[in-house]
Design a protein around this motif. Structure first.
Motif, PDB file in Angstrom:
ATOM      1  N   LEU A 243       0.857  -1.184   0.000  1.00  0.00           N
ATOM      2  CA  LEU A 243       0.000   0.000   0.000  1.00  0.00           C
ATOM      3  C   LEU A 243       0.887   1.225   0.000  1.00  0.00           C
ATOM      4  O   LEU A 243       1.813   1.334   0.808  1.00  0.00           O
ATOM      5  N   LEU A 244       0.606   2.135  -0.930  1.00  0.00           N
ATOM      6  CA  LEU A 244       1.360   3.384  -1.025  1.00  0.00           C
ATOM      7  C   LEU A 244       0.396   4.558  -1.073  1.00  0.00           C
ATOM      8  O   LEU A 244      -0.494   4.608  -1.919  1.00  0.00           O
ATOM      9  N   SER A 245       0.541   5.487  -0.140  1.00  0.00           N
ATOM     10  CA  SER A 245      -0.103   6.790  -0.242  1.00  0.00           C
ATOM     11  C   SER A 245       0.956   7.737  -0.764  1.00  0.00           C
ATOM     12  O   SER A 245       1.990   7.940  -0.125  1.00  0.00           O
ATOM     13  N   THR A 246       0.729   8.291  -1.943  1.00  0.00           N
ATOM     14  CA  THR A 246       1.785   9.040  -2.633  1.00  0.00           C
ATOM     15  C   THR A 246       2.109  10.372  -1.975  1.00  0.00           C
ATOM     16  O   THR A 246       3.200  10.902  -2.147  1.00  0.00           O
ATOM     17  N   GLY A 247       1.143  10.935  -1.239  1.00  0.00           N
ATOM     18  CA  GLY A 247       1.386  12.249  -0.646  1.00  0.00           C
ATOM     19  C   GLY A 247       1.289  13.378  -1.638  1.00  0.00           C
ATOM     20  O   GLY A 247       1.821  14.459  -1.424  1.00  0.00           O
ATOM     21  N   GLY A 248       0.582  13.152  -2.748  1.00  0.00           N
ATOM     22  CA  GLY A 248       0.390  14.193  -3.755  1.00  0.00           C
ATOM     23  C   GLY A 248      -0.708  13.796  -4.708  1.00  0.00           C
ATOM     24  O   GLY A 248      -1.164  12.654  -4.716  1.00  0.00           O
ATOM     25  N   ASN A 249      -1.177  14.733  -5.516  1.00  0.00           N
ATOM     26  CA  ASN A 249      -2.242  14.472  -6.467  1.00  0.00           C
ATOM     27  C   ASN A 249      -1.831  14.862  -7.883  1.00  0.00           C
ATOM     28  O   ASN A 249      -1.053  15.793  -8.073  1.00  0.00           O
ATOM     29  N   VAL A 250      -2.371  14.143  -8.857  1.00  0.00           N
ATOM     30  CA  VAL A 250      -2.195  14.503 -10.268  1.00  0.00           C
ATOM     31  C   VAL A 250      -3.273  15.490 -10.683  1.00  0.00           C
ATOM     32  O   VAL A 250      -3.017  16.504 -11.309  1.00  0.00           O
ATOM     33  N   GLY A 251      -4.525  15.170 -10.318  1.00  0.00           N
ATOM     34  CA  GLY A 251      -5.633  16.050 -10.665  1.00  0.00           C
ATOM     35  C   GLY A 251      -5.750  17.227  -9.722  1.00  0.00           C
ATOM     36  O   GLY A 251      -5.706  17.059  -8.496  1.00  0.00           O
ATOM     37  N   ASN A 252      -5.893  18.422 -10.270  1.00  0.00           N
ATOM     38  CA  ASN A 252      -6.042  19.610  -9.428  1.00  0.00           C
ATOM     39  C   ASN A 252      -7.324  19.556  -8.604  1.00  0.00           C
ATOM     40  O   ASN A 252      -7.398  20.087  -7.496  1.00  0.00           O
ATOM     41  N   SER A 253      -8.343  18.885  -9.139  1.00  0.00           N
ATOM     42  CA  SER A 253      -9.625  18.829  -8.443  1.00  0.00           C
ATOM     43  C   SER A 253      -9.610  17.890  -7.244  1.00  0.00           C
ATOM     44  O   SER A 253     -10.545  17.885  -6.445  1.00  0.00           O
TER      45      SER A 253
END
Length: 355
Positions: free
Chosen positions: A324-334
């Motif tokens: 399990l990985l929580s990336t700590g960031g988002n690709v989508g601005n929304s």
């Protein structure tokens, strides 16, 4: 080899978007939320799956089946991906290419082929994709709930091995059936972006149960155990994801043999978050196998319980790898900082049903 990181995703899009499979988007009927979990052929099982698959495939003209059903050992089976449809071409037929009747038959098939938890995972991943479909990057990345594909490997039969694959962005389920029994769900990927969101008035929590179940194990450890379980560095992505068939990472973390009974129970609850994706006819014997190997299993953790903070978990045993990985960031601005998860389940001794 590490997968594409968030920072490199834009480069990958620019380089490959023109090569991606562009499925038609058919908006003549509401897709999200997908139909409620139903069992038209009785409890989810290989037998029910066979009946539902037969009905679904019968809805296609003979000449179109070659795009849906492939040889049982076809190399196409390993070409699945968790990346958006705008980056990676998929095998099979997409939801966007199906009629209303075929869509209904598809979801009856998924209900008949998955446990309630597995179907809920599909529902949540596709809802997150619908949420992203209005993002300013959606057109380039082809974020749309219609962009999920179904394919079959071997002709569904009670007498011969066969399998099926369903996936798209943040989803790749691979189930194998033999002797009319679900035999394996390895490899399977479940992820999401975002994890906490509301779409069309419905609140969703996608993959959070998996994260919090793993965190509960870590929180139960004493200081020395937490030190033993600590991960030196969080990887850029799960190490055993798509394209990594046969990869068995070096063992890290603490030995489960050093856990208390309470801690082991919490660990088994965490493992069930993945194992229960499949029907109980395989989930229960699979859990029994995992329990028998528990003293040869390790647990590793880094991070917190926060939805958008870098977090990594690995549970690894002789026949089990869960990441399990929580990336700590988002690709989508929304996505508004509400989580981006990748998770992986493998039985390295039984991939695609080939022991």
């Amino acid at each position: 080899m590490m997968k594409t990181t968030l920072s490199a995703l834009a480069i990958a899009v620019a380089a490959t978007v023109t090569q991606a499979h562009e499925a038609p988007i058919d908006e003549h009927t509401q897709l999200i939320p997908i139909p409620a979990y139903s069992l038209p052929y009785g409890e989810a099982s290989a037998k029910a799956s066979l009946q539902a698959a037969t009905a679904f495939l019968a809805s296609f003209p003979e000449e179109e089946l070659q795009n849906v059903v492939f040889e049982q050992d076809s190399a196409k089976r390993a070409q699945w991906s968790n990346l958006p449809a705008g980056i990676v071409k998929r095998v099979g037929v997409s939801i966007g290419e199906l009629s209303d009747e075929q869509r209904g038959l598809l979801f009856e098939f998924l209900s008949s082929s998955l446990g309630a938890e597995g179907y809920e995972s599909v529902m949540e991943v596709m809802a997150a994709e619908a949420f992203l479909s209005t993002d300013d990057r959606a057109a380039r990345l082809q974020w749309a709930p219609e962009n999920y594909w179904i394919s079959f490997y071997g002709t569904p039969s009670a007498d011969a091995p066969w399998g099926w694959q369903y996936g798209g962005h943040h989803l790749g389920l691979n189930l194998s059936i033999e002797n009319n029994t679900v035999e394996s769900m390895s490899p399977s990927f479940v992820g999401t972006e975002p994890a906490i969101f509301t779409y069309n008035g419905v609140d969703y929590l996608s993959v959070r149960d998996m994260h919090l179940a793993g965190y509960a194990v870590f929180r139960s450890l004493d200081e020395n155990q937490q030190t033993a379980a600590a991960v030196d560095a969080i990887p850029d992505d799960v190490l055993t994801g798509p394209g990594q068939d046969g990869v068995v990472p070096d063992v890290i973390g603490m030995n489960v043999s050093d856990m208390t009974d309470v801690q082991r129970a919490l660990l088994l609850s965490a493992i069930r978050e993945w194992v229960d994706i499949q029907p109980q006819e395989n989930a229960e014997p699979r859990m029994a196998e995992i329990i028998s190997q528990l003293d040869q299993t390790t647990f590793a953790w880094s991070g917190s319980d926060q939805v958008n903070s870098p977090t990594y978990m690995r549970i690894q045993g002789p026949t089990l790898i869960i990441e399990l990985l929580s990336t700590g960031g988002n690709v989508g601005n929304s996505a508004q900082g509400q989580g981006h998860y990748h998770t992986m389940y493998r039985n390295p001794t039984d991939e695609y049903g080939a022991k």
